[in-house]
Design an enzyme around this catalytic site. Structure first.
Site, mmCIF file in Angstrom:
data_model
loop_
_atom_site.group_PDB
_atom_site.id
_atom_site.type_symbol
_atom_site.label_atom_id
_atom_site.label_comp_id
_atom_site.label_asym_id
_atom_site.label_seq_id
_atom_site.Cartn_x
_atom_site.Cartn_y
_atom_site.Cartn_z
ATOM 1 N N HIS A 54 -2.014 -8.071 3.753
ATOM 2 C CA HIS A 54 -1.413 -6.743 3.595
ATOM 3 C C HIS A 54 -2.445 -5.690 4.002
ATOM 4 C CE1 HIS A 54 2.100 -7.561 0.623
ATOM 5 N NE2 HIS A 54 1.879 -8.622 1.377
ATOM 6 N N GLU A 56 -3.404 -2.960 2.604
ATOM 7 C CA GLU A 56 -4.304 -2.516 1.537
ATOM 8 C C GLU A 56 -5.434 -3.508 1.296
ATOM 9 O OE1 GLU A 56 -0.066 -1.358 0.054
ATOM 10 O OE2 GLU A 56 -0.958 -2.819 1.407
ATOM 11 N N CYS A 84 2.696 -3.020 -3.181
ATOM 12 C CA CYS A 84 3.386 -4.064 -3.946
ATOM 13 C C CYS A 84 2.557 -4.423 -5.182
ATOM 14 C CB CYS A 84 3.583 -5.307 -3.057
ATOM 15 S SG CYS A 84 2.032 -6.179 -2.711
ATOM 16 N N CYS A 87 -1.034 -5.780 -4.205
ATOM 17 C CA CYS A 87 -1.943 -4.733 -3.749
ATOM 18 C C CYS A 87 -2.280 -3.744 -4.867
ATOM 19 C CB CYS A 87 -1.356 -4.025 -2.539
ATOM 20 S SG CYS A 87 -1.248 -5.116 -1.103
#
Length: 159
Positions: A54, A56, A84, A87
């Site tokens: 991801h 992040e 999410c 993260c």
């Protein structure tokens, strides 16, 4: 709206566009320390075949390397889409000072939509949160991406 927030959200949008170009969901992120970007990331889950890829997490990893520490206490994260649960957890664990979100994610967001993991009093750290920075631009990127994806699938079904 804070001009600094807009400036760095534009940088996160640049990262999101990199994901878009390679066929990934267009999510981008930058981590800023003392008015300098120390970590950049964009979504690479499909390309890397990795759940953890991801935007992040990639940006946190780069920022931690740059700071030579897992603690990012005086850093601010700018991310185009609400983080999410994974993260958001990593953001709390990194002791990030503040997170600035472009658009919210009602189906999976954990910075206020489904839960707000960033500001749970039960944790030993809470993160300042600003939402809606360049929201329309961030949202439009997502909408365009998914519209193109649907059209591509329709085209393949006709073959």
């Amino acid at each position: 709206m804070d001009h600094t927030d807009e400036k760095y959200m534009r940088e996160a949008i640049k990262q999101a566009k990199k994901a878009y170009v390679i066929g990934e969901v267009p999510i981008g992120c930058v981590v800023v320390y003392e008015d300098k970007i120390i970590g950049r990331g964009y979504n690479r889950r499909t390309i890397d075949k990795n759940t953890l890829a991801h935007a992040e997490l990639i940006a946190i990893k780069k920022a931690s390397k740059k700071m030579d520490d897992w603690r990012l206490e005086d850093c601010v994260m700018y991310v185009t889409l609400e983080p999410c649960q994974m993260c958001s957890g990593a953001i709390v664990q990194s002791r990030m000072k503040r997170v600035v979100v472009g658009c919210m994610n009602p189906k999976a967001g954990c910075a206020g939509s489904i839960l707000n993991l960033l500001q749970m009093e039960q944790f030993n750290h809470q993160v300042e949160l600003t939402t809606g920075v360049l929201e329309e631009e961030c949202s439009q990127l997502m909408k365009s991406f998914f519209k193109e994806l649907r059209e591509k699938k329709k085209g393949e079904e006709r073959k």
